[in-house]
Design a protein around this motif. Sequence first.
Motif, PDB file in Angstrom:
ATOM      1  N   GLU A 848     -67.448  38.095 118.708  1.00 22.76           N
ATOM      2  CA  GLU A 848     -66.236  37.355 119.050  1.00 22.76           C
ATOM      3  C   GLU A 848     -66.486  35.851 119.016  1.00 22.76           C
ATOM      4  OE1 GLU A 848     -65.332  38.964 122.879  1.00 22.76           O
ATOM      5  OE2 GLU A 848     -64.321  40.735 122.062  1.00 22.76           O
ATOM      6  N   LYS A 849     -65.469  35.119 118.588  1.00 17.18           N
ATOM      7  CA  LYS A 849     -65.471  33.654 118.618  1.00 17.18           C
ATOM      8  C   LYS A 849     -64.069  33.186 118.258  1.00 17.18           C
ATOM      9  CE  LYS A 849     -67.200  31.081 115.280  1.00 17.18           C
ATOM     10  NZ  LYS A 849     -68.084  30.415 116.213  1.00 17.18           N
ATOM     11  N   HIS A 850     -63.770  31.902 118.514  1.00 19.80           N
ATOM     12  CA  HIS A 850     -62.497  31.328 118.103  1.00 19.80           C
ATOM     13  C   HIS A 850     -62.675  30.623 116.764  1.00 19.80           C
ATOM     14  CE1 HIS A 850     -61.374  32.058 122.287  1.00 19.80           C
ATOM     15  NE2 HIS A 850     -60.113  31.977 121.856  1.00 19.80           N
ATOM     16  N   LEU A 851     -61.706  30.786 115.887  1.00 15.42           N
ATOM     17  CA  LEU A 851     -61.740  30.097 114.611  1.00 15.42           C
ATOM     18  C   LEU A 851     -61.554  28.596 114.820  1.00 15.42           C
ATOM     19  CD1 LEU A 851     -59.691  32.449 112.251  1.00 15.42           C
ATOM     20  CD2 LEU A 851     -62.162  32.163 112.371  1.00 15.42           C
ATOM     21  N   PRO A 852     -62.053  27.783 113.896  1.00 10.82           N
ATOM     22  CA  PRO A 852     -61.850  26.337 114.003  1.00 10.82           C
ATOM     23  C   PRO A 852     -60.371  25.969 114.029  1.00 10.82           C
ATOM     24  CG  PRO A 852     -63.510  26.851 112.344  1.00 10.82           C
ATOM     25  CD  PRO A 852     -62.885  28.153 112.743  1.00 10.82           C
ATOM     26  N   ALA A 853     -60.098  24.761 114.486  1.00 14.74           N
ATOM     27  CA  ALA A 853     -58.705  24.324 114.630  1.00 14.74           C
ATOM     28  C   ALA A 853     -58.031  24.099 113.283  1.00 14.74           C
ATOM     29  CB  ALA A 853     -58.653  23.036 115.464  1.00 14.74           C
ATOM     30  N   ASP A 854     -58.820  23.780 112.256  1.00 14.48           N
ATOM     31  CA  ASP A 854     -58.234  23.530 110.940  1.00 14.48           C
ATOM     32  C   ASP A 854     -58.842  24.492 109.922  1.00 14.48           C
ATOM     33  OD1 ASP A 854     -56.983  22.609 108.715  1.00 14.48           O
ATOM     34  OD2 ASP A 854     -58.102  20.722 108.590  1.00 14.48           O
ATOM     35  N   VAL A 855     -58.093  25.532 109.580  1.00 16.54           N
ATOM     36  CA  VAL A 855     -58.551  26.481 108.558  1.00 16.54           C
ATOM     37  C   VAL A 855     -57.508  26.619 107.459  1.00 16.54           C
ATOM     38  CG1 VAL A 855     -60.030  27.813 110.126  1.00 16.54           C
ATOM     39  CG2 VAL A 855     -57.617  28.441 109.870  1.00 16.54           C
ATOM     40  N   ARG A 886     -67.649  45.296 100.036  1.00 14.10           N
ATOM     41  CA  ARG A 886     -67.477  43.918 100.488  1.00 14.10           C
ATOM     42  C   ARG A 886     -66.485  43.900 101.644  1.00 14.10           C
ATOM     43  NH1 ARG A 886     -65.511  38.664  96.891  1.00 14.10           N
ATOM     44  NH2 ARG A 886     -66.245  37.075  98.366  1.00 14.10           N
ATOM     45  N   HIS A 887     -66.915  43.385 102.780  1.00 16.05           N
ATOM     46  CA  HIS A 887     -66.068  43.356 103.980  1.00 16.05           C
ATOM     47  C   HIS A 887     -65.300  42.041 103.982  1.00 16.05           C
ATOM     48  CE1 HIS A 887     -67.935  46.909 106.106  1.00 16.05           C
ATOM     49  NE2 HIS A 887     -68.730  46.728 105.060  1.00 16.05           N
ATOM     50  N   LEU A 888     -64.188  42.017 103.239  1.00 12.94           N
ATOM     51  CA  LEU A 888     -63.403  40.821 102.975  1.00 12.94           C
ATOM     52  C   LEU A 888     -61.996  41.009 103.531  1.00 12.94           C
ATOM     53  CD1 LEU A 888     -63.473  38.072 101.358  1.00 12.94           C
ATOM     54  CD2 LEU A 888     -62.497  39.369  99.450  1.00 12.94           C
ATOM     55  N   TYR A 889     -61.536  40.043 104.332  1.00 14.61           N
ATOM     56  CA  TYR A 889     -60.235  40.154 105.000  1.00 14.61           C
ATOM     57  C   TYR A 889     -59.381  38.936 104.684  1.00 14.61           C
ATOM     58  CZ  TYR A 889     -62.368  43.903 107.727  1.00 14.61           C
ATOM     59  OH  TYR A 889     -62.992  45.065 108.113  1.00 14.61           O
ATOM     60  N   ARG A 890     -58.092  39.184 104.470  1.00  9.23           N
ATOM     61  CA  ARG A 890     -57.142  38.103 104.222  1.00  9.23           C
ATOM     62  C   ARG A 890     -56.719  37.505 105.564  1.00  9.23           C
ATOM     63  NH1 ARG A 890     -55.328  34.973  99.834  1.00  9.23           N
ATOM     64  NH2 ARG A 890     -53.596  33.775 100.670  1.00  9.23           N
ATOM     65  N   LEU A 891     -56.763  36.189 105.667  1.00  7.51           N
ATOM     66  CA  LEU A 891     -56.349  35.509 106.888  1.00  7.51           C
ATOM     67  C   LEU A 891     -54.863  35.171 106.827  1.00  7.51           C
ATOM     68  CD1 LEU A 891     -59.327  33.012 107.317  1.00  7.51           C
ATOM     69  CD2 LEU A 891     -58.898  35.091 108.643  1.00  7.51           C
ATOM     70  N   PRO A 892     -54.160  35.277 107.937  1.00  2.00           N
ATOM     71  CA  PRO A 892     -52.747  34.869 107.951  1.00  2.00           C
ATOM     72  C   PRO A 892     -52.632  33.342 107.931  1.00  2.00           C
ATOM     73  CG  PRO A 892     -53.447  35.515 110.140  1.00  2.00           C
ATOM     74  CD  PRO A 892     -54.603  35.813 109.228  1.00  2.00           C
ATOM     75  N   ASP A 893     -51.423  32.845 107.734  1.00  5.89           N
ATOM     76  CA  ASP A 893     -51.199  31.393 107.677  1.00  5.89           C
ATOM     77  C   ASP A 893     -51.567  30.698 108.979  1.00  5.89           C
ATOM     78  OD1 ASP A 893     -50.351  31.283 105.067  1.00  5.89           O
ATOM     79  OD2 ASP A 893     -48.264  31.670 105.572  1.00  5.89           O
ATOM     80  N   ASN A 894     -51.307  31.368 110.098  1.00  2.37           N
ATOM     81  CA  ASN A 894     -51.467  30.724 111.406  1.00  2.37           C
ATOM     82  C   ASN A 894     -52.767  31.123 112.089  1.00  2.37           C
ATOM     83  OD1 ASN A 894     -50.726  33.359 111.747  1.00  2.37           O
ATOM     84  ND2 ASN A 894     -49.299  32.979 113.444  1.00  2.37           N
ATOM     85  N   ALA A 895     -53.872  31.179 111.344  1.00  4.97           N
ATOM     86  CA  ALA A 895     -55.135  31.665 111.898  1.00  4.97           C
ATOM     87  C   ALA A 895     -55.852  30.629 112.751  1.00  4.97           C
ATOM     88  CB  ALA A 895     -56.056  32.109 110.768  1.00  4.97           C
ATOM     89  N   ALA A 896     -55.524  29.377 112.622  1.00  2.00           N
ATOM     90  CA  ALA A 896     -56.273  28.297 113.275  1.00  2.00           C
ATOM     91  C   ALA A 896     -56.375  28.507 114.779  1.00  2.00           C
ATOM     92  CB  ALA A 896     -55.620  26.958 112.969  1.00  2.00           C
ATOM     93  N   GLY A 897     -57.604  28.396 115.294  1.00  2.00           N
ATOM     94  CA  GLY A 897     -57.858  28.444 116.722  1.00  2.00           C
ATOM     95  C   GLY A 897     -57.742  29.807 117.366  1.00  2.00           C
ATOM     96  N   LYS A 898     -57.418  30.816 116.601  1.00  2.00           N
ATOM     97  CA  LYS A 898     -57.220  32.146 117.191  1.00  2.00           C
ATOM     98  C   LYS A 898     -58.551  32.839 117.459  1.00  2.00           C
ATOM     99  CE  LYS A 898     -52.552  33.201 115.605  1.00  2.00           C
ATOM    100  NZ  LYS A 898     -51.687  34.198 114.947  1.00  2.00           N
ATOM    101  N   LYS A 899     -58.514  33.787 118.377  1.00  2.00           N
ATOM    102  CA  LYS A 899     -59.728  34.527 118.746  1.00  2.00           C
ATOM    103  C   LYS A 899     -60.006  35.611 117.711  1.00  2.00           C
ATOM    104  CE  LYS A 899     -61.999  37.122 122.430  1.00  2.00           C
ATOM    105  NZ  LYS A 899     -61.866  37.691 123.807  1.00  2.00           N
ATOM    106  N   LEU A 900     -61.159  35.493 117.116  1.00  2.00           N
ATOM    107  CA  LEU A 900     -61.594  36.450 116.108  1.00  2.00           C
ATOM    108  C   LEU A 900     -62.491  37.494 116.770  1.00  2.00           C
ATOM    109  CD1 LEU A 900     -62.042  37.320 113.095  1.00  2.00           C
ATOM    110  CD2 LEU A 900     -63.963  35.713 113.057  1.00  2.00           C
ATOM    111  N   ARG A 901     -62.166  38.755 116.554  1.00  2.00           N
ATOM    112  CA  ARG A 901     -63.010  39.838 117.055  1.00  2.00           C
ATOM    113  C   ARG A 901     -63.336  40.773 115.897  1.00  2.00           C
ATOM    114  NH1 ARG A 901     -61.311  44.643 121.204  1.00  2.00           N
ATOM    115  NH2 ARG A 901     -60.630  45.525 119.214  1.00  2.00           N
TER     116      ARG A 901
END
Length: 942
Positions: A848-855, A886-901
């Motif tokens: 777990e971690k939070h994504l950076p503010a600007d992605v 390959r463990h590859l995931y598409r990120l949504p538009d509003n991913a910035a700062g969200k908690k990634l698990r």
Amino acid sequence: MALDFKMEDSNNMNHVSRRTFIKSGMILAAGLPAMRMYPLLDSEMDSNGQEVKDRLFDLFQTPPATAKPFVRWWWNGDKVTASELLRELDVLKDAGIGGVEINPIEFPVADDLAIPSLPWLSPEWIEMVKVTLKGAEERGLICDIIVGSGWPFGAEFLKGDERSQLITIASRKVKGDGIIRIEAADIQKEAAPQISSRGKGDSEIEALCLAPLQMDRFTEPQWLPFDKTQDTFEIQVPEGEYILYVLVKVTGFQSVIRGTVGAGGPVLNHYDKDATLNFLNRMSDTLFPELKGLKSFRSIFCDSMELEGANWGPDCLNEFKLRRGYDIKPYLPFILTKVGHMGRAVKGTEITQLSGEAKEEVSRARYDFIITCMELIRERFLLTYTQWCNTHGFKSRVQAYGNEFHPLHASMDIDIPECETWTGHSATPNAYTPINKFVASAARLSGKKVVSCEEVTDIHTTFNVTLEQVKIVCDQSNLSGVTHSILCGYNYSPLTAPYPGWVRYGTFFDERNTWWKYFKQFAAYKTRLSALLQESEPYADVAILHPLADMWMLHGPQRDPFPELHYPSYQYRVWEGIHRNGNGCDYTSEEIIIKSLVENGFLKYGKRKYHTLILLEVETVRPATAKALSGFVRKGGKLIFVGKEPHKSPGLKNYRKNDRQVSSIIAAMKKDYGSRIFTVAPPEKDIVAWFANVQQQCGITPYMKIDRPNAYVSQIRQQAEGKDIFFISNCSPDDRITLQISFPESKGTPWLWNAETGERYLYPAASENTLSVDLPPAASQLIVFDTSGIRSITMPVCPPETAGVELNGWTLRMEHINGAEQQRQIDALFDLKDDETTRSFAGYLYYEKHLPADVSQYHWLDLGKVHGVSEVTLDGDNLGNHWYGRHLYRLPDNAAGKKLRIKITTTQGNFLKSTPENKAGYVWTKGQNWQSLGMLGPVKLL
């Protein structure tokens, strides 16, 4: 990295935004991680707006139960109850399984909960079979059943010559002039087969003889008179040194391997037709009348034919003389051996040293003895068995290989021939066994669509097999010609049985497996692939003839599926080189070649036809085979001799005349048609490079031109209903491989059919019929060329692995299956097996971690190397899971700062290896190495 998605539509479909396209559904497309296609909308219309019917694609989207994987359902100790049988049928149906093979088996190391065993064919056992058949029908499942229990089948009720028989030898060096004394008991002990499944058996001395220490010209041994009733034999030995041979017949020498109550005891004599029918009729007379009114079995199964060298029946001597035209007895001392594990010859015994004409004659007599045994077992067991199955309305399903069976012809006599593919049996990347290609070729040659396979069998890595490994193994099965999976195995095991339950053999396909919730995704993939393979015709343009006659004459037959000897050493790798270079092949035989027709340069047998025939160091063929080879090249065929060429015939009778005939035919053929006959050097290590050179040297044009053939990438070609179908697979768990592949023979538009989702979309072509094929680790693709004109969108392109920014610094939460939990902060990712405090973990890891503010410039999350199944959430919103590749995931538009698990589901073997008190699990894992666990990364935003 921004991606540009273009919509292909001649009628100008309304614009669909990139984000709308992506959000319409994202899952794995075969070989293209995180690529799901947009709904096809009106894609079942052609360019003129006319509706297009596509039966094959409809079948692919909604395959029948017959295409779903089945399981070998171990009825452990036959300790079964009605309620538990029905519960387990529900579990299997929910997991995407299409059928079960009822397989009673010896109880494993486990707590049996004091549940009694139900003897095979007892009224109580039959009632459980009825419960299963009724329950399966209600759930839309299919049932097969094994004959008896364990393998090879037999039972306690077999008596006398109904039991398996073996003629073997004891031998020793003796010196005369004088009398020697030997004890019958000592001789019988010396001759006793050294096998693991030894039966009680009865030994009988059949003959004694003296032969010289060396022999250059064959002379019959000196047969000695003796009284069978005596305990001690006195033998007058003439002056000189000799080898004393004692021929010993052992009856009932083998017990059923892993047989359970009522179907254990001595193995059946497969050379005795009456014994075979009596055994089978006992089952049909007792069981089948009780099944009236129920939907019964699809097939009756016969498991591994590990007959441990059985070679005798009540009339073998007479039959040999009738078939071969001479008496085999004078040669028996020199062609028989002491018998060891799996029927292999015990080395180091005292025998006559043969040379010259004597060696030649004995090798030919050995060949005649071997083929006589194969003929008898085919007629008296295989054909009898299939006829019995068909008489009662069932199909026969048999693993028809071993020392006593022709590796190709035997499977042609079976309704559903079966082979086997193992996990962890080899240091090579190949999981299929050497017999698979023989069995699949036999099915093709005899017009059968279903090639069954005992799949993912495992005794080396049980509890440590990942779903990714399951996929790799099963993909390799399909590459070897398999079209249907019997997964090995699913254990009958009540939930009240202590963890991990009752475990017999195979991979741990079980609801207690940590990755079981994801299994149905594999099952869906495997089902669609099997449906397509069963409904299409496999393509081959090359045939391979193995030097079976040479091998049998010199060394005897080998124990398939794990032959001790490969003759020549590369024989089972040639087909791999052919397929990895863009051609396809079948195995053939002399009998098939003789019966084939030749038309327009093709050797044709039924629906199969080949423009090239490769002989692997074949020196020995029948005169009729030599004539057929000559006819093939005379009418335009291409013939390749690897290393050696035919110059002699098999068998003893009239061999000098036959040798001359073979030699003269081959010589004349080379003189008259030498431009179509090639001799190439045998391969050394790199079989892929070797066949690429053969293609160039011999003018063989591949139907699939691969720019950089790779040892990890192989393919098969299928055809059906105007479609050209290619299944391409990367069996490397680590390497992403990108190839430029052209398809010069294929017509129409290339499509990617997604076996996981049942969708399809257009494949972008770099130029006419040339595709850039991207294969991440463990990935596969179904590329279908279609001329129907159906419209759809172009598939998206994956981002490269090297772009982006790496994520570090994680909170790692560990939920162990034993209930323990812990949490730690880690700066860098690591392999849990490398840390003594974590190597015994089994369960669920949460990074777990939070994504950076600007992605905003990143659109993808790449987890890097993962050992296990991954599942990703972002602020609780699920982005999906990946169970291979390959463990590859598409990120949504509003991913910035969200908690990634990131949740990683591990295997359980390391935990069981660390708990010797858990006998049921430790017995399988104690000898295993510690296996990698967790997410190793690097984790990147792309």
